[in-house]
Scaffold this active site. Structure first.
Site, PDB file in Angstrom:
ATOM      1  CD  GLU A 172      -3.157  -0.966   2.109  1.00  0.00           C
ATOM      2  OE1 GLU A 172      -3.052  -0.180   3.062  1.00  0.00           O
ATOM      3  OE2 GLU A 172      -4.155  -1.681   1.925  1.00  0.00           O
ATOM      4  CD  GLU A 291      -3.938  -5.762   3.032  1.00  0.00           C
ATOM      5  OE1 GLU A 291      -4.762  -5.042   3.625  1.00  0.00           O
ATOM      6  OE2 GLU A 291      -2.704  -5.574   3.066  1.00  0.00           O
TER       7      GLU A 291
END
Ligand code: AHR
Length: 501
Positions: A172, A291
């Site tokens: 991320e 995710e």
């Protein structure tokens, strides 16, 4: 309400990639400590791995497990977690404001993964670290021996190389919350340079570049394009992350969450292919949806605004107790991933134990299945072979967040060797049943082997330590094959699975 569907063995989308049924173990909350690892627990083995959790992981049918983060990886020094336990340093983890003892690290994880029968998927730190540390980790993990780092692994009790194929290039990195957060330009360069260097050590690796942390990120689309301008030739996957939750009492929108995931996937594929076209490349970059889950993030963020807690080892973090409604949404997210099996070829439900988890544990106490465990386990077990394009005609459901959406979400898989057709369906309507008739063209009539449904009069019901079997799938009350068609009455807010031969 009435809906119709048709399946045909000729409508093949793609093989069901087994890596779609991955999960995630992060050093976050109690996922590792008192989750998968708890020396002294009555079920623990000599390595301190909880046997009750290992049994549930095997039952779940998880295929890959991503490790060690997540946000945690962006400040992680992998070498802290290897070698004699008494020499491992204790550190602060700024990502989750916890104290990391490093009692569990890479070598333990690989040993645990072997015991669980899963493929390890490793992330390197591209937040506070760079190319050299990624190379060192790779050499330690995968080089057979004869160098300082690989011999260290041998000396630490792992004579065989870990042979980890699948690697995430950071986590991320588009998120301002990420340690070492970068612009797309900065990250794209670093990801490409790291990938190139890692391939120089081992050309067979499969590498995942960070995509967007969600479809709502202000940089979504531009981020993927810029990163891939740099890294298209040297990575195999771009990642996507998405978490959904019930907002207020808007059940219809929540039940339609997979519409967002669907659009997210389509837009990432379009962006990735656009970059490929601009670069004149025939290389196919797939999505690692590494995710995804239901996460009551707003509640978590509200707590996090004023962190009052002391620095602790493995505190309880986001131990969401999942409801029947959450489990139905998880089932539909899996349906969406399967429908895109031609381009989503890896995925990791986040996370495995205690933190946003499929499995819950108590320290020194029992382990149990969350409501969301069930659609995951049944899908992993029965969705095998190839994905079929199930042609669906269903009435529309009006939702606040996504406008008009089909009231049903469905997919079919066909396993020629097992002679098995599996149909998975979610009725997104919060209060009305839907009658579904599915034509089984080319399946010679079809015999119903198994039909189960997950729903409840109380959609807020959860499994708990004291009542671990409160939420379970049950036999479908209204499903049959009639004149070569599968006929079923789908209760409101339900997930159903039909297995036919
Ligand atoms: O899975 C929990 C967290 O969610 C991960 O650490 C991070 O990557 C994401 O924001």
């Amino acid at each position: 309400q009435q809906a119709r569907a048709a399946v045909d063995p000729a409508f093949v989308v793609a093989p069901v990639g087994r890596r779609l049924f991955g999960s995630f173990v992060e050093h976050m909350g109690r996922c590792v400590y008192t989750g998968i690892y708890e020396p002294g627990h009555p079920s623990a083995d000599d390595d301190g791995f909880r046997g009750d959790v290992l049994d549930l992981v095997r039952e779940l049918g998880v295929t890959t497990v991503r490790y060690p983060g997540g946000n945690f990886v962006s400040g992680y020094r992998w070498e802290d977690g290897v070698g004699p336990a008494e020499r491992r340093p204790t550190r602060l983890d700024p990502a989750w404001r916890t104290v990391e003892t490093n009692a569990f690290g890479l070598d333990e994880f690989v040993r645990w993964a072997a015991r669980a029968g899963v493929e390890p998927m490793m992330a390197v730190n591209l937040g506070t670290r760079g190319v050299q540390e990624a190379l060192d980790l790779l050499e330690y993990a995968n080089h057979p021996g004869g160098t300082t780092l690989s011999d260290l692994r041998v000396a630490h009790g792992s004579p065989q190389p870990h042979g980890i194929r699948l690697w995430c290039l950071g986590n991320e990195m588009d998120g301002p919350w990420q340690l070492g957060h970068k612009t797309a330009q900065e990250y794209g360069r670093l990801a490409a340079e790291t990938a190139r260097a890692m391939r120089q050590l081992d050309p067979d690796l499969e590498l995942v570049a960070c995509g967007s942390s969600s479809r709502d990120m202000p940089t979504f689309g531009a981020w993927e394009a810029t990163v891939l301008e740099h890294a298209h030739d040297v990575v195999d996957y771009v990642s996507a992350h998405a978490y959904y939750q019930l907002h207020g009492d808007d059940r219809a929108s929540f039940l339609a969450s997979s519409v967002d995931m669907d659009r997210f996937i389509d837009q990432v594929v379009a962006t990735v292919d656009h970059v490929g076209a601009r670069l004149g490349s025939d290389r196919r970059i797939d999505i690692s949806f590494d995710e995804w889950n239901v996460w009551y993030l707003q509640e978590w963020q509200a707590q996090e605004v004023a962190p009052t807690s002391e620095w602790q080892v493995a505190p309880r973090r986001s131990e969401d107790a999942y409801t029947v409604l959450d489990a139905v949404v998880v089932g539909s997210l899996l349906i969406t991933l399967l429908r895109h099996a031609d381009r989503v070829t890896a995925a990791s439900q986040a996370q495995l134990v205690n933190t946003l988890s499929l499995i819950r544990t108590e320290p020194g106490g029992p382990a149990w299945r969350q409501a969301t465990f069930h659609p995951f386990a049944l899908t992993a077990r029965h969705a095998t072979g190839t994905v079929l394009d199930l042609r669906l005609t269903a009435p529309a459901l009006t939702t606040q967040r996504y406008g008009e959406v089909p009231v049903l979400d469905a997919v079919a898989t066909h396993d020629v060797d097992e002679r098995r057709l599996t149909v998975l369906v979610v009725n997104r309507h919060p209060s009305e049943p839907v009658a579904l008739t599915t034509g089984l063209r080319g399946f010679g009539g079809g015999t119903l082997l198994e039909a189960v449904v997950l729903t409840d009069d109380d959609l807020t019901a959860t499994n708990t330590q004291d009542d671990p079997h409160r939420v379970e799938p049950r036999e479908h009350p209204h499903a049959a094959v009639v004149d070569g068609e599968l006929v079923a009455q789908l209760p409101p807010a339900s997930w159903s699975m039909f297995v036919l031969q």
